[in-house]
Design a protein around this motif. Structure first.
Motif, short mmCIF file in Angstrom:
data_model
loop_
_atom_site.label_atom_id
_atom_site.label_comp_id
_atom_site.label_asym_id
_atom_site.label_seq_id
_atom_site.Cartn_x
_atom_site.Cartn_y
_atom_site.Cartn_z
N LEU A 49 0.82 -1.21 0.00
CA LEU A 49 0.00 0.00 0.00
C LEU A 49 0.85 1.26 0.00
CD1 LEU A 49 -2.84 -0.93 2.53
CD2 LEU A 49 -2.97 -0.85 0.03
N GLU A 50 2.09 1.16 0.48
CA GLU A 50 3.06 2.25 0.41
C GLU A 50 4.35 1.70 -0.16
OE1 GLU A 50 3.70 4.83 3.78
OE2 GLU A 50 1.78 4.26 4.67
N ARG A 51 5.14 2.59 -0.73
CA ARG A 51 6.44 2.19 -1.28
C ARG A 51 7.55 2.57 -0.31
NH1 ARG A 51 6.63 0.36 -6.35
NH2 ARG A 51 4.83 0.69 -7.72
N PRO A 52 8.54 1.70 -0.17
CA PRO A 52 9.63 2.00 0.75
C PRO A 52 10.59 3.04 0.19
CG PRO A 52 10.06 -0.08 -0.38
CD PRO A 52 8.68 0.37 -0.80
N THR A 53 11.24 3.75 1.11
CA THR A 53 12.36 4.61 0.73
C THR A 53 13.55 3.77 0.33
OG1 THR A 53 11.57 6.28 2.30
CG2 THR A 53 13.84 6.49 1.51
N ASP A 54 13.71 2.65 1.03
CA ASP A 54 14.83 1.74 0.78
C ASP A 54 14.43 0.34 1.26
OD1 ASP A 54 17.27 0.90 -0.09
OD2 ASP A 54 18.44 1.90 1.47
N GLU B 44 13.77 -4.05 0.73
CA GLU B 44 13.07 -5.01 -0.11
C GLU B 44 11.95 -5.69 0.65
OE1 GLU B 44 16.05 -7.82 -1.22
OE2 GLU B 44 17.25 -6.37 -2.34
N VAL B 45 10.90 -6.08 -0.09
CA VAL B 45 9.81 -6.90 0.43
C VAL B 45 9.65 -8.10 -0.50
CG1 VAL B 45 7.38 -7.03 1.06
CG2 VAL B 45 8.62 -4.88 1.36
N TRP B 46 9.57 -9.29 0.10
CA TRP B 46 9.42 -10.52 -0.67
C TRP B 46 8.17 -11.25 -0.22
CZ3 TRP B 46 13.28 -12.52 -4.13
CH2 TRP B 46 14.42 -11.71 -4.23
N LEU B 47 7.41 -11.77 -1.18
CA LEU B 47 6.21 -12.55 -0.91
C LEU B 47 6.31 -13.87 -1.66
CD1 LEU B 47 3.32 -12.62 0.37
CD2 LEU B 47 2.48 -11.73 -1.81
N ALA B 48 6.32 -14.95 -0.91
CA ALA B 48 6.42 -16.29 -1.50
C ALA B 48 7.61 -16.40 -2.45
CB ALA B 48 5.13 -16.66 -2.22
N GLY B 49 8.74 -15.82 -2.04
CA GLY B 49 9.97 -15.93 -2.82
C GLY B 49 10.08 -14.96 -3.97
N ARG B 50 9.11 -14.06 -4.11
CA ARG B 50 9.13 -13.09 -5.21
C ARG B 50 9.24 -11.68 -4.64
NH1 ARG B 50 4.03 -11.24 -8.95
NH2 ARG B 50 5.19 -10.07 -10.52
N ARG B 51 10.17 -10.90 -5.16
CA ARG B 51 10.32 -9.53 -4.69
C ARG B 51 9.18 -8.69 -5.25
NH1 ARG B 51 15.58 -5.47 -5.33
NH2 ARG B 51 14.59 -3.69 -4.25
N ILE B 52 8.50 -7.92 -4.36
CA ILE B 52 7.32 -7.18 -4.79
C ILE B 52 7.45 -5.66 -4.66
CG2 ILE B 52 5.80 -9.11 -4.22
CD1 ILE B 52 4.95 -7.56 -1.71
N ASP B 53 8.46 -5.16 -3.95
CA ASP B 53 8.51 -3.72 -3.69
C ASP B 53 8.79 -2.90 -4.94
OD1 ASP B 53 11.73 -3.12 -3.61
OD2 ASP B 53 11.25 -5.07 -2.76
N HIS B 54 9.37 -3.53 -5.98
CA HIS B 54 9.70 -2.78 -7.19
C HIS B 54 8.66 -2.96 -8.30
CE1 HIS B 54 10.79 -6.80 -8.15
NE2 HIS B 54 11.45 -6.53 -9.25
#
Length: 245
Positions: free
Chosen positions: A60-65, A67-77
């Motif tokens: 729902l928000e994007r990080p300043t810096d 990573e976020v991973w869901l089920a082995g997949r990076r999602i923040d980008h």
């Protein structure tokens, strides 16, 4: 880099606002691993970054810096379309203020995410009916939100969050607006979800609610300051029911 036993992870996750002397580190280099099936409670004082962290984990928000991973997949980008698709299919959100559509019945509120994800009307209606029956509101399917109690509205909101069988359920102060009896209604449902293997991350200010989790993480000034394994589960729920008389 990621641990595939964990369904949800963050690495160096940060969210800053402002700059210079006015810089606010809402979330500050948080590392987190949530194994599949775990119920995790996050506690801390108001303004410590709990809700911001939950919003970052759910896209729902994007990080300043970081990573976020869901089920082995990076999602923040992911781009906005990719994030929206991910949220519809893999993340369920439950909020303190329910966020139900007031003009829609309980059944229609629960149907909505499935319809948005492309399910047929028949499949969405069947899923909604099954969920409402499961949470004890099978006789309230046609009721509008204003015709329901606070605990019933929150249970409808939880059913809506489960409509697309999410990998992770994220709950932001899910009992914050509820009295003790309604809180117990919601915690009974969470206990059922826990027993069924649903991964749940909840932000709460209520120590009684947090104590029903498998694990408690404490936050202060955007950072984790404690991580404790708990007994959790039905034993603590029984204590709460006792408090309710």
């Amino acid at each position: 880099m990621t641990d595939f036993d964990a369904v949800l992870q963050s690495r160096g996750l940060s969210r800053y606002h402002g700059q210079g002397e006015s810089l606010v580190r809402a979330v500050d280099e948080v590392d987190l691993d949530v194994p599949a099936g775990q119920t995790l409670a996050i506690m801390g004082p108001s303004g410590c970054g709990k809700s911001t962290l939950l919003h970052l984990l759910g896209g729902l928000e994007r990080p300043t810096d970081g990573e976020v991973w869901l089920a082995g997949r990076r999602i923040d980008h992911l781009n906005e379309r990719g994030l929206a698709r991910m949220r519809r299919r893999s993340i369920g959100f439950v909020f303190q203020n329910f966020h139900l559509v007031e003009e829609l019945s309980a059944r229609e509120n629960v149907e909505l995410p499935a319809l948005l994800a492309g399910r047929s009307s028949r499949a969405a209606r069947r899923r909604a009916a099954d969920l409402l029956e499961r949470i004890g509101l099978g006789d309230r399917t046609r009721h509008l939100p204003w015709e329901l109690s606070g605990g019933q509205r929150q249970r409808v909101a939880i059913a809506r969050a489960l409509a697309n069988e999410p990998l992770v359920l994220l709950a932001d102060e899910p009992t914050g607006n509820l009295d003790t009896a309604a809180t117990i209604e919601v915690l009974r449902l969470f206990a059922d979800l826990r027993a069924a293997g649903q991964t749940l991350v909840m932000v709460t200010h209520d120590e009684r609610v947090a104590s029903t989790a498998d694990r408690l993480v404490s936050m202060h000034d955007g950072r984790f300051v404690g991580d404790t394994r708990l007994a959790g589960g039905t034993g603590r729920l029984g204590d709460l029911i006792g408090l309710d008389g």
